[in-house]
Design a protein around this motif. Structure first.
Motif, short mmCIF file in Angstrom:
data_model
loop_
_atom_site.label_atom_id
_atom_site.label_comp_id
_atom_site.label_asym_id
_atom_site.label_seq_id
_atom_site.Cartn_x
_atom_site.Cartn_y
_atom_site.Cartn_z
N PHE A 155 0.72 -1.14 0.18
CA PHE A 155 0.05 0.13 0.20
C PHE A 155 0.94 1.23 0.03
N TYR A 156 1.94 1.33 0.79
CA TYR A 156 2.74 2.43 0.96
C TYR A 156 4.17 2.32 0.10
N SER A 157 4.24 1.38 -0.86
CA SER A 157 5.37 1.04 -1.60
C SER A 157 5.39 1.90 -2.86
N LYS A 158 6.68 2.41 -2.80
CA LYS A 158 6.93 3.36 -4.32
C LYS A 158 6.86 2.45 -5.36
N ASN A 159 7.06 1.22 -5.43
CA ASN A 159 7.23 0.32 -6.56
C ASN A 159 5.81 -0.14 -7.11
N ARG A 160 4.63 -0.10 -6.40
CA ARG A 160 3.41 -0.24 -6.66
C ARG A 160 2.90 0.75 -7.99
N GLY A 161 1.82 0.08 -8.57
CA GLY A 161 1.40 0.91 -9.57
C GLY A 161 0.25 1.68 -8.81
N PRO A 162 -0.46 2.45 -9.73
CA PRO A 162 -1.51 3.32 -9.04
C PRO A 162 -2.58 2.50 -8.63
N ILE A 163 -3.27 3.01 -7.35
CA ILE A 163 -4.46 2.14 -6.91
C ILE A 163 -5.61 2.56 -7.95
N GLU A 164 -6.12 1.37 -8.21
CA GLU A 164 -7.42 1.69 -9.35
C GLU A 164 -8.90 1.72 -8.64
N VAL A 165 -9.49 2.61 -9.06
CA VAL A 165 -10.85 2.69 -8.48
C VAL A 165 -11.87 2.82 -9.68
N SER A 166 -12.74 1.91 -9.48
CA SER A 166 -13.64 1.92 -10.72
C SER A 166 -15.04 2.32 -9.96
N ILE A 167 -16.13 3.56 -10.43
CA ILE A 167 -17.22 3.83 -10.13
C ILE A 167 -18.37 3.68 -10.82
N MET A 168 -19.19 2.99 -10.53
CA MET A 168 -20.51 3.23 -11.19
C MET A 168 -21.30 3.99 -10.85
N GLY A 169 -21.75 4.96 -11.81
CA GLY A 169 -22.61 5.86 -11.45
C GLY A 169 -21.94 7.51 -11.47
N MET A 170 -22.63 8.23 -12.12
CA MET A 170 -21.89 9.49 -12.67
C MET A 170 -22.65 10.81 -11.89
N GLY A 171 -23.66 10.50 -10.97
CA GLY A 171 -24.41 11.51 -10.23
C GLY A 171 -23.32 12.02 -9.14
N LEU A 172 -24.20 12.84 -8.42
CA LEU A 172 -23.27 13.64 -7.45
C LEU A 172 -22.41 12.72 -6.49
#
Length: 374
Positions: A155-172
């Motif tokens: 989680f705090y490693s400089k060597n990992r890639g970006p954390i990927e977040v996928s969101i269903m729903g484009m309202g507020l």
């Protein structure tokens, strides 16, 4: 002279919310008699004097008396047996969720209760007026990142890639979830990530032309670390992501259920969640692990073979009660004032007054004549 009733919410042990004393100070100039259920605000640390100092017209009464008033205000919907305590012709101002609560609508009509659903009060651009989108999104996303921190060694490693977040729903709610994700959902984690110098967060917003593409969703889920449901569905009887497709999600991924739709059996079948096989949390338990009993409470006919840690709550803003009630107090004060001045039966969509049009959009009559037919 109309009288106002404010019952307490007893749904969960950790449901602490009550309107703040200063909110009732804003109602003092109406000169209206206000009946608060005994113990009102106590879970937030308030005593009776805190309220009566703000408004001398406040009385502390039994639960039955609080419900037996002309206008009853309670944030979360009363239970069916509590409807029995209300007078015919009285007004109920509450989160009633007409589209997914057919039985509730039927009972309200049978009892002759004039319902005004807080989640349906909308302005002329059809935007919600009583709404805590930021609180809903930020509370859920903060918990999700903290759970991911526990299970990801890198989680705090400089060597990992970006954390990927996928969101269903484009309202507020979805947009606020994306903003929260961009800063790791809380200052504590964000500051530490900056200090360590790790890679950031990649947010995928998933519109319907993506969520409806099974092959593309499978590819996205395989790379997703935090999967967020902030969707709004036309048909509550269909899944967006079935359990088989959910199996493509990374094994240590966290699911964030911001919509928190329940499983409900009604006359038309079973209303389901957008993601098949995940449980619904409460203020008493909003982090649910794969072997927790909440998974076994899901209806048998629902496929729940593929499981992940789920962050879910059917009252997300209540996680931070004071901030929540400060906002709702500001939003609801003009609504209550207008209901005191004029009966809801005399309001309509053609009214020249902004709040009368907004309130009328929250009635069962408007829902059945306009929204339900869409």
């Amino acid at each position: 002279m109309k009288k106002l009733g404010f019952p307490r919410m007893h749904k969960e042990k950790n449901e602490k919310r009550a309107f703040l004393p200063e909110f009732f100070g804003g109602l003092a100039n109406l000169g209206v008699e206000i009946h608060l259920e005994k113990g009102y605000g106590s879970k937030m640390g308030f005593v009776e004097d805190d309220y009566t100092k703000e408004n001398a017209n406040i009385k502390f009464v039994s639960k039955e008396d609080a419900f037996n008033q002309d206008i009853v205000v309670v944030l979360r919907s009363p239970d069916f047996d509590e409807f029995e305590l209300m007078k015919k012709g009285s007004i109920l101002l509450s989160m009633l969720h007409y589209p997914t609560r057919a039985k509730r609508v039927k009972i309200l009509k049978e009892k002759g209760i004039k319902a005004v659903s807080l989640d349906s009060i909308r302005d002329d651009l059809m935007q919600r007026i009583v709404f805590n989108a930021k609180g809903t999104s930020e509370n859920g996303m903060e918990l999700a990142f903290k759970e991911l921190e526990k299970v990801r060694d890198d989680f705090y490693s400089k060597n990992r890639g970006p954390i990927e977040v996928s969101i269903m729903g484009m309202g507020l709610v979805g947009l606020n979830a994306a903003r929260a994700a961009g800063r790791y959902a809380c200052k504590e984690l964000n500051d530490k990530m900056i200090e360590v110098g790790t890679k950031g967060v990649l947010v995928h917003m998933l519109p319907r032309n993506i969520t409806g593409d099974r092959q593309e969703m499978s590819r996205i889920l395989e790379k997703t670390d935090i999967f967020v449901d902030a969707s709004s569905r036309d048909n509550p009887y269909d899944y967006i992501v079935d359990n088989k497709l959910l199996g493509r999600l990374k094994k240590d991924a966290i699911i964030v259920d911001l919509t928190a739709d329940p499983y409900i059996v009604d006359e038309e079948g079973m209303q389901v969640k957008a993601i098949e096989g995940i449980p619904t949390g409460t203020l008493d338990k909003y982090v649910i692990y794969k072997e927790d009993k909440e998974y076994y409470d899901i209806p048998e006919e629902v496929d729940k073979e593929n499981r992940r840690t789920v962050i879910s709550c059917d009252a997300w803003p209540g996680v931070k009660p004071k901030e929540c009630m400060e906002l709702y107090g500001i939003q609801m004060l003009p609504i209550i004032t207008k209901l005191f001045e004029k009966d809801v039966d005399d309001m309509g969509i053609e009214s020249p007054y902004y709040f009368e049009r907004a309130i009328y959009r929250a009635t069962i009559e408007y829902f059945e004549n306009h929204e339900k037919k869409k």
